[in-house]
Design a protein around this motif. Structure first.
Motif, PDB file in Angstrom:
ATOM      1  N   LEU A  14       0.837  -1.208   0.000  1.00 52.13           N
ATOM      2  CA  LEU A  14       0.000   0.000   0.000  1.00 52.13           C
ATOM      3  C   LEU A  14       0.863   1.245   0.000  1.00 52.13           C
ATOM      4  O   LEU A  14       1.870   1.305   0.704  1.00 52.13           O
ATOM      5  N   ASP A  48       0.975   5.555   0.603  1.00 53.44           N
ATOM      6  CA  ASP A  48       0.455   6.413   1.671  1.00 53.44           C
ATOM      7  C   ASP A  48      -0.996   6.829   1.469  1.00 53.44           C
ATOM      8  O   ASP A  48      -1.727   7.007   2.431  1.00 53.44           O
ATOM      9  N   ASP A  49      -1.427   6.990   0.211  1.00 59.92           N
ATOM     10  CA  ASP A  49      -2.787   7.467  -0.067  1.00 59.92           C
ATOM     11  C   ASP A  49      -3.754   6.328  -0.385  1.00 59.92           C
ATOM     12  O   ASP A  49      -4.835   6.549  -0.909  1.00 59.92           O
ATOM     13  N   GLU A  50      -3.398   5.071  -0.044  1.00 59.75           N
ATOM     14  CA  GLU A  50      -4.216   3.918  -0.390  1.00 59.75           C
ATOM     15  C   GLU A  50      -4.794   3.248   0.861  1.00 59.75           C
ATOM     16  O   GLU A  50      -4.181   3.264   1.920  1.00 59.75           O
ATOM     17  N   SER A  51      -5.974   2.647   0.684  1.00 59.35           N
ATOM     18  CA  SER A  51      -6.639   1.918   1.765  1.00 59.35           C
ATOM     19  C   SER A  51      -7.267   0.644   1.212  1.00 59.35           C
ATOM     20  O   SER A  51      -7.736   0.611   0.073  1.00 59.35           O
ATOM     21  N   LYS A  72     -10.222  -1.502   0.846  1.00 60.66           N
ATOM     22  CA  LYS A  72     -11.662  -1.261   0.863  1.00 60.66           C
ATOM     23  C   LYS A  72     -12.438  -2.572   0.990  1.00 60.66           C
ATOM     24  O   LYS A  72     -13.466  -2.646   1.658  1.00 60.66           O
ATOM     25  N   TRP A  96     -12.006   1.602   6.297  1.00 61.42           N
ATOM     26  CA  TRP A  96     -11.036   0.933   5.442  1.00 61.42           C
ATOM     27  C   TRP A  96      -9.667   0.929   6.116  1.00 61.42           C
ATOM     28  O   TRP A  96      -9.371   1.786   6.950  1.00 61.42           O
ATOM     29  N   SER A 145      -5.617   1.291   6.232  1.00 62.43           N
ATOM     30  CA  SER A 145      -4.519   1.965   5.533  1.00 62.43           C
ATOM     31  C   SER A 145      -3.159   1.352   5.866  1.00 62.43           C
ATOM     32  O   SER A 145      -2.129   1.901   5.500  1.00 62.43           O
ATOM     33  N   HIS A 146      -3.157   0.220   6.551  1.00 63.01           N
ATOM     34  CA  HIS A 146      -1.915  -0.486   6.881  1.00 63.01           C
ATOM     35  C   HIS A 146      -1.819  -1.749   6.043  1.00 63.01           C
ATOM     36  O   HIS A 146      -2.820  -2.391   5.761  1.00 63.01           O
ATOM     37  N   ARG A 147      -0.604  -2.126   5.684  1.00 67.32           N
ATOM     38  CA  ARG A 147      -0.424  -3.277   4.793  1.00 67.32           C
ATOM     39  C   ARG A 147      -0.791  -4.605   5.455  1.00 67.32           C
ATOM     40  O   ARG A 147      -1.137  -5.559   4.786  1.00 67.32           O
ATOM     41  N   ILE A 160      -8.467  -1.741  -3.653  1.00 66.60           N
ATOM     42  CA  ILE A 160      -7.706  -0.691  -2.993  1.00 66.60           C
ATOM     43  C   ILE A 160      -8.267   0.662  -3.429  1.00 66.60           C
ATOM     44  O   ILE A 160      -8.396   0.932  -4.626  1.00 66.60           O
ATOM     45  N   THR A 191      -7.788   4.549  -3.898  1.00 65.03           N
ATOM     46  CA  THR A 191      -6.710   5.517  -4.072  1.00 65.03           C
ATOM     47  C   THR A 191      -7.325   6.891  -4.345  1.00 65.03           C
ATOM     48  O   THR A 191      -8.533   6.994  -4.566  1.00 65.03           O
TER      49      THR A 191
END
Length: 154
Positions: A32, A34-37, A39, A84, A86-88, A127, A129
């Protein structure tokens, strides 16, 4: 006696039988930015029996199950952006499903789609974005199995 000798050799040299083993399943190790989560996710399984969903992350729906055949599915979807991940490797998806495997993890599909055996775990993660949603593949590498016979205490 000569007829029975090959049978005796087979009994001595028989291949070991796989015994069912129970595990707590975790989903993680997703790449991931920084701007991804994360979902949602959907994982098709083969040779996996779902015994229990030990906990459901807040704001998420989790579906786990099998049919009468060895195939099954594990799906999760967050209800809105605030839920959602935001951590891998989100802690909410660690050791959250109790499963039984009847053989070793098969990393890839074997044979043809019409006449083969699928991988033990394969699927996708959706994901979110800043530029919209995208799909990323999930494989055995995104699954962690920890030996266990019951769900962890809360």
């Amino acid at each position: 006696m000569k007829v029975l000798a090959p049978l005796a050799l087979l009994a001595v040299n028989a291949a070991p039988v796989d015994h069912p083993r129970s595990y707590l399943l975790s989903v993680g190790r997703l790449a991931l930015k920084d701007d991804e989560s994360i979902k949602e996710f959907s994982i098709e399984t083969w040779g996996v029996e779902f015994n229990a969903v030990c906990r459901i992350p807040g704001g998420w729906r989790i579906k786990a199950g099998n049919s009468a055949t060895p195939d099954g599915e594990l799906d999760g979807i967050g209800s809105q952006g605030a839920t959602w991940f935001s951590h891998r490797s989100p802690k909410e998806l660690q050791k959250f499903v109790l499963v039984t495997l009847y053989g070793p993890v098969q990393q890839e599909d074997i044979g043809s789609p019409d006449n083969g055996v699928p991988a033990t775990f394969k699927g996708t993660a959706t994901i979110s974005t800043d530029d919209g949603d995208l799909k990323r593949a999930l494989t055995y590498e995104n699954i962690t199995l920890t030996p266990a016979n019951k769900c962890p205490r809360r």
